[in-house]
Write an enzyme that holds these catalytic residues in place. Structure first.
Site, PDB file in Angstrom:
ATOM      1  N   THR A 239      72.390  -1.562  25.104  1.00 58.45           N
ATOM      2  CA  THR A 239      71.146  -1.330  24.371  1.00 58.45           C
ATOM      3  C   THR A 239      70.735   0.130  24.402  1.00 58.45           C
ATOM      4  OG1 THR A 239      69.871  -1.901  26.349  1.00 58.45           O
ATOM      5  CG2 THR A 239      70.279  -3.663  24.768  1.00 58.45           C
TER       6      THR A 239
ATOM      7  N   SER B  62      68.924   7.003  32.024  1.00 59.75           N
ATOM      8  CA  SER B  62      67.512   6.649  32.065  1.00 59.75           C
ATOM      9  C   SER B  62      66.977   6.567  33.486  1.00 59.75           C
ATOM     10  CB  SER B  62      67.269   5.347  31.302  1.00 59.75           C
ATOM     11  OG  SER B  62      65.894   5.081  31.160  1.00 59.75           O
ATOM     12  N   HIS B  63      66.544   5.381  33.902  1.00 60.58           N
ATOM     13  CA  HIS B  63      65.880   5.186  35.186  1.00 60.58           C
ATOM     14  C   HIS B  63      66.861   4.877  36.304  1.00 60.58           C
ATOM     15  CE1 HIS B  63      66.430   1.493  33.008  1.00 60.58           C
ATOM     16  NE2 HIS B  63      66.378   0.817  34.127  1.00 60.58           N
TER      17      HIS B  63
ATOM     18  N   LYS C  25      74.477   8.440  24.859  1.00 66.24           N
ATOM     19  CA  LYS C  25      74.164   7.646  23.675  1.00 66.24           C
ATOM     20  C   LYS C  25      73.991   8.555  22.471  1.00 66.24           C
ATOM     21  CE  LYS C  25      69.093   7.313  23.907  1.00 66.24           C
ATOM     22  NZ  LYS C  25      67.958   6.396  23.758  1.00 66.24           N
TER      23      LYS C  25
ATOM     24  N   ASP D 255      60.162   8.491  34.163  1.00 64.39           N
ATOM     25  CA  ASP D 255      61.473   8.141  34.717  1.00 64.39           C
ATOM     26  C   ASP D 255      62.496   9.251  34.524  1.00 64.39           C
ATOM     27  OD1 ASP D 255      61.781   7.839  31.944  1.00 64.39           O
ATOM     28  OD2 ASP D 255      63.321   6.307  32.212  1.00 64.39           O
TER      29      ASP D 255
ATOM     30  N   ASP E 162      64.830  10.083  32.298  1.00 67.92           N
ATOM     31  CA  ASP E 162      64.965  10.839  31.051  1.00 67.92           C
ATOM     32  C   ASP E 162      63.655  11.008  30.304  1.00 67.92           C
ATOM     33  OD1 ASP E 162      64.828   8.141  30.302  1.00 67.92           O
ATOM     34  OD2 ASP E 162      66.055   8.446  28.525  1.00 67.92           O
TER      35      ASP E 162
ATOM     36  N   ASP F   7      61.359   8.732  29.150  1.00 66.74           N
ATOM     37  CA  ASP F   7      60.873   7.835  28.103  1.00 66.74           C
ATOM     38  C   ASP F   7      60.045   6.662  28.636  1.00 66.74           C
ATOM     39  OD1 ASP F   7      62.908   6.297  29.194  1.00 66.74           O
ATOM     40  OD2 ASP F   7      64.064   6.112  27.338  1.00 66.74           O
ATOM     41  N   ARG F   8      59.920   6.528  29.937  1.00 62.22           N
ATOM     42  CA  ARG F   8      59.114   5.447  30.502  1.00 62.22           C
ATOM     43  C   ARG F   8      57.900   6.010  31.221  1.00 62.22           C
ATOM     44  NH1 ARG F   8      62.918   0.436  32.153  1.00 62.22           N
ATOM     45  NH2 ARG F   8      64.588   0.797  30.650  1.00 62.22           N
TER      46      ARG F   8
ATOM     47  N   THR G 145      64.471  -6.679  22.726  1.00 64.40           N
ATOM     48  CA  THR G 145      64.380  -5.531  23.619  1.00 64.40           C
ATOM     49  C   THR G 145      65.337  -4.443  23.145  1.00 64.40           C
ATOM     50  OG1 THR G 145      63.734  -6.870  25.509  1.00 64.40           O
ATOM     51  CG2 THR G 145      64.762  -4.757  25.981  1.00 64.40           C
TER      52      THR G 145
ATOM     53  N   GLU H 171      57.627  -4.092  27.814  1.00 62.18           N
ATOM     54  CA  GLU H 171      57.131  -4.388  29.154  1.00 62.18           C
ATOM     55  C   GLU H 171      57.828  -3.561  30.224  1.00 62.18           C
ATOM     56  OE1 GLU H 171      59.357  -5.781  31.440  1.00 62.18           O
ATOM     57  OE2 GLU H 171      60.876  -5.686  29.869  1.00 62.18           O
ATOM     58  N   SER H 172      58.973  -2.983  29.892  1.00 64.44           N
ATOM     59  CA  SER H 172      59.745  -2.206  30.855  1.00 64.44           C
ATOM     60  C   SER H 172      59.232  -0.772  30.960  1.00 64.44           C
ATOM     61  CB  SER H 172      61.225  -2.215  30.475  1.00 64.44           C
ATOM     62  OG  SER H 172      61.422  -1.766  29.151  1.00 64.44           O
TER      63      SER H 172
ATOM     64  N   LYS I 207      60.751   5.831  22.894  1.00 65.65           N
ATOM     65  CA  LYS I 207      59.578   5.686  23.740  1.00 65.65           C
ATOM     66  C   LYS I 207      59.332   7.013  24.438  1.00 65.65           C
ATOM     67  CE  LYS I 207      62.503   3.057  27.020  1.00 65.65           C
ATOM     68  NZ  LYS I 207      63.580   2.587  26.149  1.00 65.65           N
TER      69      LYS I 207
END
Length: 542
Positions: free
Chosen positions: A17, A112-113, A125, A276, A278, A280-281, A343, A363-364, A375
């Site tokens: 994803t 990411s995280h 990606k 996080d 990268d 995005d969270r 998702t 939700e993540s 995000k």
């Protein structure tokens, strides 16, 4: 001079994803990264002379891969590459650069995280020209090409200096090292009322932002620290490190526990946040109160009009299926559409491009808007600060008033990490096998009224995505969702989402574990989690 290097396929280069994620040492196999990059370039169609954006979250192996990609991009006909200084470019900032400069697309180097270091994770990606993650048609084409690839193209050239903002040339291709923060910071100034936020901070309002030794450190230092006047002392762990300081850069209550503890202390700051690996969270905590990502999405949507960039109102709200229904009630009250997607941020892209949605969330801990196609953790923090600056209330007061108007969705996610993949697949298969018999039955005193395997038809392009999560609905509006995550690098992560709606006239002050206790027991029983996985409790609860 272009050099052709013979190679053979790797069987495991199917993007998930969020791209291709593996352990660093897996990526370090001879030709592994080259195969995937060449398969990506081969799948993109004509791009001669086009501009490519390149950067990452600064994790271990980031710099080495950038040099490999630059030489390959030159050999494959790109005319220019924009690369973040030091190899740094947050995921939302990369999306902005792609859009702002009309780039053909971009390669973002991040897991990411997930943790970083020589024995930890790496990822890559491709993002398309709208700045968003490649849709499934492209990732499937990349994978198909990776399975038959027999050569990659490169040029012989020295490594470039990534630490100096300047232009250089590789094999006839221009490489422009850019300030990774400047364009993004300027965008944030256009969206938010920096004067109002500065005034709030100058009045004695205290904030604490944990960059988790990851990519948002430089962004937060410039925007929160300098431009908004919070000072560098408000930024914790603000220097990006290849191993994230040995920590897990996931902004949740487990991995950002020190921040949570500080916000629960008697002398707590007014506002706490984290981002996080990268960028995005996000994690949002007020003094004495944690705001779940699902609630944060709903509260941001309900108050977005207070920020200049959203003063004209929202076109629609989109959320991932496992995200709670809190935003649904906001959309209903505003008289705008609510879209429920699988998702993965790529599913929001068509909605945003078509002008159907303005704010999206998962939700993540991912929230964002139509300003980019990813995000954006720091964006969410700034929107919260803008709302606080206008309303001049505490985070707790804003949450209390929101629940009193819309009701409260008690919500939690239980993660079972590193589960044997075969066991996790067997659990999901067993659930799918009894979907037709579950409705009408009672489990742990709860009556099941619906059960299905979520499928999505994109309202814009008509594409279909199957098997996106098993939903169990109960009388009264509660639900359980089961889903296997595609963001890990080893084994499988079983995610169990638990949600109970309490109307505005009900008890809005319960502790979440108490409010969800019956659902937690039912979730374990329905799926046979212990029998399939050997686990009696989740590894992470958020």
């Amino acid at each position: 001079m272009i050099r052709t290097v013979e190679t053979t396929p790797f069987a495991d280069q199917k993007p998930g994803t969020s791209g291709l994620r593996k352990k660093v040492r897996h990526f370090q196999q001879p030709n592994y990264i080259q195969n995937f990059v060449q398969a990506t370039f081969d799948s993109l169609g004509a791009h001669d002379g086009a501009t490519l954006v390149l950067g990452g979250d600064g994790r271990y192996y980031n710099r080495e891969v950038i040099q490999i990609v630059l030489r390959m991009a030159a050999a494959n006909g790109f005319g220019r590459v924009l690369v973040g200084q030091g190899g740094i470019l947050s995921t939302p900032a990369a999306s902005n650069v792609i859009r702002q400069y009309g780039a053909f697309g971009g390669l973002i180097l991040s897991a990411s995280h997930n943790p970083g270091g020589p024995d930890e994770d790496f990822g890559i990606k491709y993002n398309i020209g709208n700045g968003g993650p490649a849709p499934e048609a492209i990732t499937e084409a990349i994978y198909a090409r990776s399975q038959v690839i027999d050569r990659y193209l490169t040029v012989d050239a020295d490594d470039i200096d990534l630490d100096t903002v300047e232009e250089t040339v590789i094999g006839g291709m221009t490489v422009q090292v850019i300030d990774p923060v400047a364009d993004y910071a300027a965008l944030m100034e256009r969206l938010f009322d920096f004067d109002a936020i500065r005034a709030l901070i100058a009045s004695g309002f205290r904030l604490s932002f944990d960059a988790m030794s990851a990519v948002t450190g430089p962004y937060a230092t410039e925007i929160l620290g300098r431009r908004l006047g919070a000072g560098e002392g408000a930024i914790l762990n603000g220097v990006p490190l290849p191993d994230f300081g040995g920590h897990h850069p996931d902004p949740n209550l487990v991995h950002a526990k020190a921040l949570y503890d500080a916000l629960m202390a008697p002398d707590a700051p007014d506002f706490g946040a984290a981002s996080d690996g990268d960028g995005d969270r996000n994690l949002i905590i007020g003094r004495g109160i944690f705001i779940t990502p699902s609630d944060s999405l709903a509260m941001l949507a309900a108050n977005a009009h207070l920020a200049p960039g959203y003063a004209g109102g929202l076109k629609g709200i989109a959320r991932s299926m496992p995200t709670s229904g809190a935003a649904d009630r906001v959309a209903e009250a505003l008289g705008i559409a609510l879209y429920e997607t699988p998702t993965g941020w790529k599913f929001f892209g068509t909605l945003l491009d078509a002008g159907l949605a303005t704010i999206c969330g998962e939700e993540s801990a991912g929230t964002g808007s139509d300003h980019v196609r990813e995000k954006d953790g720091l964006w969410a923090v700034l929107l919260w600060l803008n709302i606080l600056a206008v309303r001049r209330q505490s985070v707790a007061d804003i949450a209390t008033e929101h629940w009193a108007k819309y009701g409260r969705n008690y919500y939690a996610r239980h993660d079972y990490e590193g589960v044997d993949s075969a066991a996790a697949d067997a659990l999901m298969a067993a659930l799918r096998g009894k979907l037709t018999e579950l409705p009408g039955s009672t489990v742990n005193g709860l009556k099941i009224v619906s059960a299905d395997d979520f499928a999505y038809i994109d309202p814009v392009d008509g594409s279909t995505s199957q098997k996106q999560g098993i939903r169990i609905g109960f009388d009264g509006g509660s639900r359980i969702v089961y889903r296997l995550s595609g963001t890990g690098t080893s084994g499988a992560t079983l995610r169990v989402y638990l949600e109970r709606y309490e109307p505005a006239t009900g008890d809005l002050t319960q502790d979440t574990p108490v409010a969800l206790a019956d659902l937690i027991a039912a979730a374990a029983q329905i799926a046979g989690i212990a029998a399939h996985t050997g686990r009696n409790a989740p590894d992470v609860v958020t």
